[in-house]
Every structure is written in C-alpha cells, then in structure tokens.
Write a protein that holds these residues in place. Structure first.
Motif, short mmCIF file in Angstrom:
data_model
loop_
_atom_site.label_atom_id
_atom_site.label_comp_id
_atom_site.label_asym_id
_atom_site.label_seq_id
_atom_site.Cartn_x
_atom_site.Cartn_y
_atom_site.Cartn_z
N ALA A 124 0.82 -1.20 0.00
CA ALA A 124 0.00 0.00 0.00
C ALA A 124 0.86 1.26 0.00
O ALA A 124 0.53 2.25 -0.65
N VAL A 125 1.96 1.22 0.72
CA VAL A 125 2.90 2.36 0.74
C VAL A 125 3.47 2.58 -0.66
O VAL A 125 3.54 3.71 -1.15
N GLN A 126 3.88 1.50 -1.31
CA GLN A 126 4.45 1.60 -2.65
C GLN A 126 3.41 2.12 -3.65
O GLN A 126 3.71 2.96 -4.51
N LEU A 127 2.18 1.63 -3.53
CA LEU A 127 1.11 2.10 -4.41
C LEU A 127 0.86 3.59 -4.22
O LEU A 127 0.62 4.33 -5.19
N SER A 128 0.93 4.06 -2.97
CA SER A 128 0.72 5.46 -2.67
C SER A 128 1.79 6.33 -3.32
O SER A 128 1.50 7.36 -3.94
N ARG A 158 -5.02 16.74 -6.30
CA ARG A 158 -4.15 15.77 -6.97
C ARG A 158 -4.05 14.48 -6.17
O ARG A 158 -4.02 13.38 -6.73
N CYS A 159 -4.00 14.62 -4.85
CA CYS A 159 -3.94 13.42 -3.99
C CYS A 159 -5.22 12.60 -4.12
O CYS A 159 -5.18 11.37 -4.16
N MET A 160 -6.37 13.29 -4.21
CA MET A 160 -7.63 12.58 -4.39
C MET A 160 -7.68 11.87 -5.73
O MET A 160 -8.15 10.73 -5.84
N ILE A 161 -7.20 12.55 -6.76
CA ILE A 161 -7.17 11.93 -8.09
C ILE A 161 -6.21 10.74 -8.08
O ILE A 161 -6.49 9.71 -8.70
N ALA A 162 -5.10 10.87 -7.36
CA ALA A 162 -4.13 9.77 -7.26
C ALA A 162 -4.76 8.54 -6.63
O ALA A 162 -4.52 7.41 -7.08
N ILE A 163 -5.56 8.75 -5.60
CA ILE A 163 -6.25 7.62 -4.96
C ILE A 163 -7.21 6.97 -5.94
O ILE A 163 -7.25 5.74 -6.08
N ALA A 164 -8.00 7.79 -6.63
CA ALA A 164 -8.96 7.26 -7.60
C ALA A 164 -8.25 6.51 -8.72
O ALA A 164 -8.71 5.46 -9.17
N LEU A 165 -7.12 7.04 -9.17
CA LEU A 165 -6.36 6.41 -10.24
C LEU A 165 -5.90 5.01 -9.84
O LEU A 165 -5.97 4.06 -10.62
N THR A 166 -5.44 4.88 -8.60
CA THR A 166 -4.94 3.60 -8.12
C THR A 166 -6.05 2.57 -7.95
O THR A 166 -5.84 1.37 -8.13
N MET A 167 -7.25 3.04 -7.62
CA MET A 167 -8.38 2.12 -7.46
C MET A 167 -8.81 1.52 -8.80
O MET A 167 -9.50 0.51 -8.83
N LYS A 168 -8.41 2.15 -9.91
CA LYS A 168 -8.77 1.70 -11.26
C LYS A 168 -10.27 1.42 -11.39
O LYS A 168 -10.69 0.33 -11.78
N PRO A 169 -11.09 2.43 -11.08
CA PRO A 169 -12.54 2.22 -11.15
C PRO A 169 -13.04 2.25 -12.58
O PRO A 169 -12.35 2.69 -13.50
N ASP A 170 -14.25 1.78 -12.75
CA ASP A 170 -14.91 1.88 -14.06
C ASP A 170 -15.35 3.31 -14.32
O ASP A 170 -15.34 3.77 -15.46
N ILE A 171 -15.76 3.99 -13.24
CA ILE A 171 -16.30 5.35 -13.36
C ILE A 171 -15.74 6.23 -12.25
O ILE A 171 -15.62 5.80 -11.10
N ILE A 172 -15.39 7.46 -12.62
CA ILE A 172 -15.06 8.48 -11.62
C ILE A 172 -16.10 9.59 -11.74
O ILE A 172 -16.35 10.11 -12.82
N ILE A 173 -16.72 9.91 -10.61
CA ILE A 173 -17.65 11.05 -10.55
C ILE A 173 -16.90 12.20 -9.90
O ILE A 173 -16.48 12.12 -8.74
N ALA A 174 -16.70 13.26 -10.65
CA ALA A 174 -16.00 14.45 -10.15
C ALA A 174 -17.03 15.56 -9.94
O ALA A 174 -17.60 16.07 -10.89
N ASP A 175 -17.27 15.90 -8.67
CA ASP A 175 -18.31 16.87 -8.33
C ASP A 175 -17.69 18.24 -8.08
O ASP A 175 -17.14 18.51 -7.01
N GLU A 176 -17.75 19.12 -9.08
CA GLU A 176 -17.22 20.48 -8.99
C GLU A 176 -15.79 20.49 -8.43
O GLU A 176 -15.49 21.22 -7.47
N PRO A 177 -14.87 19.69 -8.98
CA PRO A 177 -13.54 19.55 -8.38
C PRO A 177 -12.65 20.79 -8.50
O PRO A 177 -11.62 20.85 -7.86
N THR A 178 -13.04 21.77 -9.31
CA THR A 178 -12.20 22.95 -9.50
C THR A 178 -12.78 24.21 -8.85
O THR A 178 -12.17 25.27 -8.90
N THR A 179 -13.94 24.08 -8.20
CA THR A 179 -14.64 25.25 -7.68
C THR A 179 -13.83 26.04 -6.66
O THR A 179 -13.79 27.27 -6.68
N ALA A 180 -13.16 25.33 -5.74
CA ALA A 180 -12.47 26.00 -4.64
C ALA A 180 -11.02 26.37 -4.98
O ALA A 180 -10.27 26.77 -4.09
#
Length: 269
Positions: A124-128, A158-180
């Motif tokens: 898990a450390v290496q994946l991170s 970027r850290c959140m995207i990194a987590i999602a990338l590693t999970m290799k999901p079928d779908i990513i739902i990004a809810d207003e990720p650039t607003t703040a």
C-alpha cells in the motif's frame, strides 16, 4: 451497451414536499466523459449522491440506476459500499474537507488501499508513492507525511485523483472539483483529469457550472435547470447550436465574461 444508465431518476424531499431532481435520464459510455452542467442548486450534486446511494434518509429516490446489470437503487448497503470503493469513485469539490485532518495524507492513502484492494501495508505504501508520482507530485515521500492543512487545495485535489487512479474504477464522478481552486490550480487539475482518462480509459462523470471546463473535457453533456434536464446530447453540437434558451444563456454569458476579461487585460497593457 452503456456503462451507466440512469432512467427517470427523481429525488423527493419528504420533509418539505419538494422534488429536487425530476425524471432525469442519461447514459455514460465506457472511456467517455459526460459533462453535467447547470447553475448552483439545480440538482447536479444530488444526482451524483443518488447514483452512489449517499442521500439522506428523508430523501426518496425513485427511477433506475443501472450499472453492471444491476439497479443500484435496489442493492444492499454492503453491496453499494463495495461498488463505491472499487468500481465507482467520487472526487468532491472541497478537497480539504474530504481528508481527515487528524491523520497524514500517507496514512489515509495506505488505509484506503488496504481496505479496498486487500493489499499489505508495504504494498500500500508503494502504491501510494507511485500514485503521487503519476500525478507529477515532487517528493511524494514528504507529501505523504503532511497533514491536509499543510497542502494547497490543488495539491489535495491531486492526492484525491491519485487515490482514484490507483483504485482503477470503471467510473469516476467528479463533483465540482475545481470550484475552490484559483485559476492556475484549476487548469492543472483539469489537465490531470484529461491525463487520467488517457492513462486508464476510465469513464468520467464531470459535474461543473464552468462550461469552459465541460467543453474541454466532455464528449456529451446534460444541462440541468431546477432539477430537470433541459438539454442532452453531443457536447460539440450543443455548444455550437443549443436548442434550449437556458443553455444558450449559459453559453452566451460565458462568452461575454471571457470577452470582458480579455478587453480589461488589453486596457491594462
């Protein structure tokens, strides 16, 4: 066959009697991006929560949400947790509140990977580390030792995207990720989403009121107003020739603001 198909989705508030989302229907194909656009409070985020089974108990959700041959509205909480953790990931608009302030970024990434991927701590450390490197984050070892408040909003995204990338999901739902984020970080995060799709082929449901971002990322678009779909189709065609007056208003407003900004910058020069 669509990867995700939403049919006549409605969300009704039993306390107030208001219908927040009204008979929404759309589909998401594999390796595509569907942009969900509309003004604040129109039901975009509520639609995402309904898909993932994250609505409050007093909200009544009806219709069909078909994923992998299953209607998610009829799945058990245990089944939905597995789907949320491994098959469909969500990236929220406020990255700061998405992480636990009491633990380092590394600890939270490691626990997420161990829980959802069933790997040992060393792996898990290496994946991170690998995930952060893929997001072009320098000195990932140092970032993993930081607490959320020690990182910028763009870095946390970027850290959140990194987590999602590693999970290799079928779908990513990004809810207003650039607003703040400020404009520089917004551009960088949007580019990371584009790169993520190119690297993994993950389908993206991108929710935003920023039509510029939607136009840049999405093949298809659905425009929501007061909980209802007013426009749905190919993004290029919608932006070129919108059929609904509200969509035209949103596009014209964005163009007007962009022109005003450019003129003000020219005057300063």
């Amino acid at each position: 066959m669509s990867l995700l198909e939403v049919k006549n989705l409605s969300v009704h508030d039993t306390r107030t009697g208001l219908t927040i989302v009204k008979n929404l229907s759309f589909s998401l194909e594999a390796n595509t991006c569907l942009g969900v656009a509309g003004e604040s409070g129109c039901g975009k985020s509520m639609t995402a929560k309904a898909i993932l089974g994250l609505t409050s108990p007093w909200l009544q959700v009806t219709g069909e949400i078909l994923f992998d041959g299953k209607n998610l509205l009829k799945e058990s909480k245990k089944s939905l947790r597995k789907i949320r953790g491994q098959r469909i990931c969500m990236i929220l608009q406020d990255a700061m509140t998405s992480f636990n302030p009491l633990y380092t970024i590394g600890k939270q990434m490691i626990e997420t990977f161990r829980e959802n991927l069933g790997v040992r701590k060393k792996e898990a450390v290496q994946l991170s580390l690998e995930a952060l490197e893929k997001m072009c984050i320098h000195n990932p070892e140092q970032v993993m030792e930081k607490y959320p408040h020690q990182l910028s909003g763009g870095m946390l995204q970027r850290c959140m995207i990194a987590i999602a990338l590693t999970m290799k999901p079928d779908i990513i739902i990004a809810d207003e990720p650039t607003t703040a984020l400020d404009c520089i970080n917004q551009r960088e995060v949007v580019e990371e989403f584009k790169r993520l799709r190119e690297l993994t082929g993950t389908a993206l449901l991108f929710i935003s009121h920023d039509l510029g971002v939607v136009q840049y990322l999405a093949e298809n678009i659905i425009v929501i107003r007061n909980g209802e779909s007013v426009e749905y189709g190919n993004a290029e065609e919608v932006f070129a020739k919108p059929s609904h007056s509200f969509t035209k208003y949103l596009i014209d407003t964005r163009v007007s603001l962009a022109e005003s900004f450019q003129q003000s910058m020219l005057r300063r020069v």
